[in-house]
Scaffold this motif. Structure first.
Motif, PDB file in Angstrom:
ATOM      1  N   ASP A 165       0.607  -1.340   0.003  1.00 56.39           N
ATOM      2  CA  ASP A 165      -0.075  -0.148  -0.241  1.00 56.39           C
ATOM      3  C   ASP A 165       0.756   0.939   0.146  1.00 56.39           C
ATOM      4  O   ASP A 165       0.592   2.231  -0.004  1.00 56.39           O
ATOM      5  N   LEU A 166       1.833   1.342  -0.056  1.00 57.65           N
ATOM      6  CA  LEU A 166       2.828   1.803  -0.190  1.00 57.65           C
ATOM      7  C   LEU A 166       3.261   2.630  -1.292  1.00 57.65           C
ATOM      8  O   LEU A 166       4.387   1.946  -2.218  1.00 57.65           O
ATOM      9  N   ARG A 167       3.178   3.893  -2.023  1.00 56.24           N
ATOM     10  CA  ARG A 167       3.541   4.387  -3.397  1.00 56.24           C
ATOM     11  C   ARG A 167       4.564   5.647  -3.098  1.00 56.24           C
ATOM     12  O   ARG A 167       4.497   6.470  -2.377  1.00 56.24           O
ATOM     13  N   LEU A 168       5.913   4.863  -3.689  1.00 52.30           N
ATOM     14  CA  LEU A 168       6.835   6.330  -3.120  1.00 52.30           C
ATOM     15  C   LEU A 168       6.724   7.205  -4.154  1.00 52.30           C
ATOM     16  O   LEU A 168       7.216   8.365  -3.348  1.00 52.30           O
ATOM     17  N   GLU A 169       5.847   7.433  -5.416  1.00 43.58           N
ATOM     18  CA  GLU A 169       5.539   8.526  -6.081  1.00 43.58           C
ATOM     19  C   GLU A 169       4.881   9.468  -4.904  1.00 43.58           C
ATOM     20  O   GLU A 169       4.997  10.943  -5.346  1.00 43.58           O
ATOM     21  N   ASP A 170       4.713   8.944  -4.159  1.00 43.49           N
ATOM     22  CA  ASP A 170       3.589  10.105  -2.966  1.00 43.49           C
ATOM     23  C   ASP A 170       4.055  10.476  -2.582  1.00 43.49           C
ATOM     24  O   ASP A 170       3.055  11.876  -1.891  1.00 43.49           O
ATOM     25  N   LEU A 171       5.735  10.390  -2.238  1.00 46.82           N
ATOM     26  CA  LEU A 171       7.092  11.249  -1.377  1.00 46.82           C
ATOM     27  C   LEU A 171       6.139  12.377  -2.222  1.00 46.82           C
ATOM     28  O   LEU A 171       6.734  13.386  -1.306  1.00 46.82           O
ATOM     29  N   TYR A 200       6.430  16.296   0.055  1.00 46.36           N
ATOM     30  CA  TYR A 200       7.698  16.423   0.629  1.00 46.36           C
ATOM     31  C   TYR A 200       7.765  17.081  -1.019  1.00 46.36           C
ATOM     32  O   TYR A 200       8.707  16.620  -1.639  1.00 46.36           O
ATOM     33  N   PRO A 201       7.294  17.958  -1.541  1.00 47.17           N
ATOM     34  CA  PRO A 201       7.199  18.557  -2.879  1.00 47.17           C
ATOM     35  C   PRO A 201       8.929  19.021  -3.329  1.00 47.17           C
ATOM     36  O   PRO A 201       9.010  19.790  -2.408  1.00 47.17           O
ATOM     37  N   ASN A 202       9.123  19.146  -4.233  1.00 51.13           N
ATOM     38  CA  ASN A 202      10.573  19.716  -4.520  1.00 51.13           C
ATOM     39  C   ASN A 202      10.154  20.476  -5.803  1.00 51.13           C
ATOM     40  O   ASN A 202       9.308  20.212  -6.620  1.00 51.13           O
ATOM     41  N   ALA A 216      14.546  11.624  -6.075  1.00 50.66           N
ATOM     42  CA  ALA A 216      15.349  11.472  -5.596  1.00 50.66           C
ATOM     43  C   ALA A 216      14.954  11.914  -4.504  1.00 50.66           C
ATOM     44  O   ALA A 216      15.761  11.838  -2.668  1.00 50.66           O
ATOM     45  N   TYR A 217      15.457  13.087  -4.638  1.00 51.92           N
ATOM     46  CA  TYR A 217      14.669  15.040  -3.380  1.00 51.92           C
ATOM     47  C   TYR A 217      14.041  13.682  -2.532  1.00 51.92           C
ATOM     48  O   TYR A 217      14.257  14.830  -1.270  1.00 51.92           O
ATOM     49  N   ALA A 218      12.559  14.230  -2.722  1.00 51.05           N
ATOM     50  CA  ALA A 218      11.738  13.431  -1.385  1.00 51.05           C
ATOM     51  C   ALA A 218      12.471  12.191  -0.818  1.00 51.05           C
ATOM     52  O   ALA A 218      12.018  12.444   0.364  1.00 51.05           O
ATOM     53  N   ILE A 219      12.776  10.983  -1.241  1.00 51.16           N
ATOM     54  CA  ILE A 219      13.603  10.014  -0.399  1.00 51.16           C
ATOM     55  C   ILE A 219      14.386  10.733   0.175  1.00 51.16           C
ATOM     56  O   ILE A 219      13.992  10.121   1.251  1.00 51.16           O
ATOM     57  N   ARG A 220      15.094  11.788  -0.183  1.00 51.73           N
ATOM     58  CA  ARG A 220      17.115  11.645   0.825  1.00 51.73           C
ATOM     59  C   ARG A 220      16.444  12.462   1.273  1.00 51.73           C
ATOM     60  O   ARG A 220      16.924  12.664   2.744  1.00 51.73           O
ATOM     61  N   ARG A 221      14.841  13.270   1.488  1.00 48.96           N
ATOM     62  CA  ARG A 221      14.574  14.265   3.057  1.00 48.96           C
ATOM     63  C   ARG A 221      13.716  13.109   3.993  1.00 48.96           C
ATOM     64  O   ARG A 221      13.540  13.462   4.805  1.00 48.96           O
ATOM     65  N   ILE A 222      13.727  10.752   3.464  1.00 53.14           N
ATOM     66  CA  ILE A 222      13.756  10.596   4.450  1.00 53.14           C
ATOM     67  C   ILE A 222      15.294  10.195   4.769  1.00 53.14           C
ATOM     68  O   ILE A 222      14.579   9.839   5.864  1.00 53.14           O
TER      69      ILE A 222
END
Length: 275
Positions: free
Chosen positions: A165-171, A175-177, A183-189
């Protein structure tokens, strides 16, 4: 300035009439305030009003006079807004086969805040930490390196296997940029490797080798934040915990404006490596 005048006026009108458009107009003002470059002196002078404009809780209790004050304070610096250079995705509309006169079409955007966002971040972080050993994409992101689309696609698939149920695209919603970089949104995690953060700051220390105790403490606090959260929004430098050392934040710690400008340039370049 005139476009901002119109936007705030529409929000005031919507508030008075109880229109459902209120939240959408509020989000537009928040987006515009977020586009203001804090490193410019005329913008920095209005920092208190910018921070207020970016807080959703401000609009929940703001009187009409508060919104009018916000309009007057920010209209003059709206010309400094940064252009994203990207085309915003069009909202999804659902049409219903009914009488056209009775159809009402609206866009709906869910944005997590507060405890909901913290719980979501914890969930994503837990899944990603379990994938570090097998994911080249995660290792590159944490090291501040460019990531190929194929590596990101593989990571997205790996995450779905761990949590369907977890879609990385929802980041990108939470966490918009400006570059729309996943990749930017993932790095914030996942944060950034502490050794790589030190390497970036070494340039600044070499440029200004004579630093006092508070300045060194401020830099260590800044490096710790970036190692944990991957990036830093520039306007955070005038907010806690950075105001714990000096009430005026970075300006109070580094009275030399050249040092402030160099440090802001460093942070902006470091943030770009995540995009």
């Amino acid at each position: 300035a005139l476009r901002f005048d119109l936007l705030v006026t529409r929000l005031i009108t919507a508030r008075l009439s109880g229109s459902a458009e209120t939240e959408n107009l509020r989000d537009q003002i928040i987006d515009q305030a977020s586009d203001l470059p804090i490193n410019l002196a005329p913008v920095r002078e209005k920092l208190a009003f910018i921070q207020k404009a970016k807080r959703t809780d401000f609009y929940e209790t703001a009187a009409i006079s508060d919104l009018e004050s916000l309009r007057q304070e920010l209209r003059g610096i709206m010309r400094y807004r940064k252009s994203s250079g990207t085309t915003r995705a069009q909202p999804l509309y659902i049409d219903v086969a009914e009488d056209e006169g009775g159809v009402r079409v609206e866009s709906h955007k869910v944005r997590l805040t507060g405890m909901d966002l913290a719980a979501y971040r914890s969930r994503v972080q837990s899944v990603l930490e379990g994938l570090f050993d097998q994911s080249a994409a995660l290792r590159k992101i944490r090291a501040g390196e460019a990531v190929a689309e194929a590596d990101l696609d593989e990571l997205i698939s790996d995450v779905l296997l761990q949590d369907p149920d977890l879609r990385l695209e929802d980041l990108l919603e939470h966490y918009p940029n400006k570059s729309g970089s996943l990749a930017y949104a993932i790095r914030r995690i996942v944060g950034m490797d502490a050794a790589m953060v030190d390497e970036h700051f070494r340039i600044f220390v070499q440029q200004y080798p004579v630093l006092n105790a508070n300045q060194i403490r401020f830099l260590e606090l800044l490096k710790s934040h970036i190692a944990t959260y991957g990036v830093i929004e520039v306007d955070r430098l005038w907010e806690p915990p950075f105001t714990a050392i000096h009430a005026e934040g970075i300006d109070g710690i580094f009275p030399d404006s050249a040092q402030v400008d160099s440090l802001l340039d460093l942070l902006q370049n470091l943030n770009l490596t995540a995009a």
